[in-house]
Motif scaffolding. Sequence first.
Motif, mmCIF file in Angstrom:
data_model
loop_
_atom_site.group_PDB
_atom_site.id
_atom_site.type_symbol
_atom_site.label_atom_id
_atom_site.label_comp_id
_atom_site.label_asym_id
_atom_site.label_seq_id
_atom_site.Cartn_x
_atom_site.Cartn_y
_atom_site.Cartn_z
ATOM 1 N N THR A 247 0.802 -1.229 0.000
ATOM 2 C CA THR A 247 0.000 0.000 0.000
ATOM 3 C C THR A 247 0.833 1.277 0.000
ATOM 4 O OG1 THR A 247 -1.807 -1.150 1.129
ATOM 5 C CG2 THR A 247 -1.828 1.254 1.209
ATOM 6 N N PRO A 248 1.893 1.393 0.821
ATOM 7 C CA PRO A 248 2.676 2.640 0.802
ATOM 8 C C PRO A 248 3.269 2.985 -0.557
ATOM 9 C CG PRO A 248 3.184 1.374 2.779
ATOM 10 C CD PRO A 248 2.353 0.481 1.894
ATOM 11 N N HIS A 250 1.763 2.700 -3.359
ATOM 12 C CA HIS A 250 0.713 3.369 -4.128
ATOM 13 C C HIS A 250 0.583 4.831 -3.698
ATOM 14 C CE1 HIS A 250 -0.448 -0.429 -5.874
ATOM 15 N NE2 HIS A 250 -0.688 -0.958 -4.686
ATOM 16 N N TRP A 251 0.926 5.127 -2.466
ATOM 17 C CA TRP A 251 0.840 6.506 -1.999
ATOM 18 C C TRP A 251 1.799 7.405 -2.759
ATOM 19 C CZ3 TRP A 251 0.986 4.746 3.807
ATOM 20 C CH2 TRP A 251 -0.300 4.335 4.189
ATOM 21 N N LYS A 252 2.863 6.858 -3.297
ATOM 22 C CA LYS A 252 3.814 7.644 -4.081
ATOM 23 C C LYS A 252 3.108 8.316 -5.257
ATOM 24 C CE LYS A 252 7.696 8.939 -6.144
ATOM 25 N NZ LYS A 252 8.527 10.054 -5.665
ATOM 26 N N LEU A 254 -0.152 8.888 -5.555
ATOM 27 C CA LEU A 254 -1.227 9.774 -5.119
ATOM 28 C C LEU A 254 -0.697 11.119 -4.640
ATOM 29 C CD1 LEU A 254 -3.448 7.272 -3.086
ATOM 30 C CD2 LEU A 254 -3.966 8.271 -5.315
ATOM 31 N N ASN A 255 0.501 11.106 -4.074
ATOM 32 C CA ASN A 255 1.015 12.296 -3.406
ATOM 33 C C ASN A 255 2.415 12.676 -3.881
ATOM 34 O OD1 ASN A 255 -1.295 12.350 -1.551
ATOM 35 N ND2 ASN A 255 -0.376 10.495 -0.723
ATOM 36 N N GLN A 301 2.630 9.157 5.333
ATOM 37 C CA GLN A 301 2.650 8.358 4.110
ATOM 38 C C GLN A 301 4.037 8.356 3.474
ATOM 39 O OE1 GLN A 301 -0.624 10.171 1.911
ATOM 40 N NE2 GLN A 301 -1.996 8.528 2.548
ATOM 41 N N TYR A 305 6.289 5.104 2.817
ATOM 42 C CA TYR A 305 6.727 4.863 1.442
ATOM 43 C C TYR A 305 8.243 4.699 1.372
ATOM 44 C CZ TYR A 305 8.408 5.926 -3.218
ATOM 45 O OH TYR A 305 9.098 5.889 -4.391
ATOM 46 N N LEU A 362 -5.871 7.865 6.132
ATOM 47 C CA LEU A 362 -4.859 7.133 5.357
ATOM 48 C C LEU A 362 -5.456 6.524 4.089
ATOM 49 C CD1 LEU A 362 -2.905 5.269 8.198
ATOM 50 C CD2 LEU A 362 -2.346 7.434 7.078
ATOM 51 N N GLY A 363 -6.756 6.738 3.884
ATOM 52 C CA GLY A 363 -7.414 6.192 2.709
ATOM 53 C C GLY A 363 -8.428 5.123 3.085
#
Length: 377
Positions: A247-248, A250-252, A254-255, A301, A305, A362-363
């Motif tokens: 999951t972390p 994927h945060w790359k 998004l942000n 996040q 990540y 956190l989503g």
Amino acid sequence: MSGLKELLKKGLGLGDMAFNAGGGAITWFPGHMAAATRAIRHRLKLADLVIEVRDARIPLSSANADLQPHLSAKRRVVALNKKDLANPNIMHKWTHYFETCNQNCVAINAHSKSSVKKLLEVVEFKLKEVICKEPTLLVMVVGVPNVGKSALINSIHQIAKSRFPVQEKMKRAAVGPLPGVTQDIAGFKIAHKPSIYVLDTPGVLVPSISDIETGLKLALAGSVKDSVVGEERIVQYLLAVLNTRGTPLHWKHLNNRRIDGIEYEAEENHEYSLKNLKPKRRNLPNRSDLVYVEDLVMQVQRALYSSLSEFNGNVEDESDLESLIDLQFSALQKALKIPHKASEARLMVSKKFLTLFRTGKLGPFILDDVPDVKPVS
């Protein structure tokens, strides 16, 4: 996710939590739960329909296994509450799963009137076949602690008052963030001709949970008091889930801007408690507070990540996963600006991180996996 499965058995001390019948005293099953369970079983015999509220993030784990034999014999609608916190890309798969099992299922947000109205439409449709036979109908709302039963009851009251003349003053159900707020079974009249009563019930768990992962999911969702399991242990499980799912990473995407170091300007000495993110808090956050929380989330996040992307181990190996989680606790301590020498730093990290997860910052997540459904031959 074999590493996670092994972790639950051996690693991080997660396997010794006594979430099983032979594991010692079950401290989350106090006397009022035992009495409430008996009362619920007795009243189920009289119910014309049951609304079983479950947490949309754990559609299977939030079912009370002891009550299932009684519920399966009744007209029932499964309400998957807190859909606003659940992954919408998977939610439809869950409703389809229940439909395949010939079970009515509605994903709801108990605080949304439009959402609750859709649930009531299904309830009314299910009751049509008995309305002509009975002048008084009884709808029972059941579920494990903290799935939002009382919030649902309150929304139903608001809708009912706009639809029907109410003779008596209706008492609002108690709502709180802690499991076990509702300790009595109370009845509320919500409609006339026919008279329809809704019974709110206290949340009850089974006396023992045989599957360790189910127990941890319930704890993560807040159905078991944090003090029973321990916030640090719950966060270890949450980090294990996030890492094994990747999951972390994927945060790359998004942000990108924030993770790469471009941040909003925030007050250095901003005073704001994450506890204010929880429901029913009187003081609503202002613009400065919102920027502060958003910045904090991005820092968290980014920390997760970076730690996962730079990790050279194998998250499917329980020993490697344990090492990664230890690194992430240190990274989170820095991201959450918790003093380095704080004697209870890991506990403080855990409490703040859990608050961000439980409030959806956190989503959206769904922790249960959709079971395979065999096609009917």
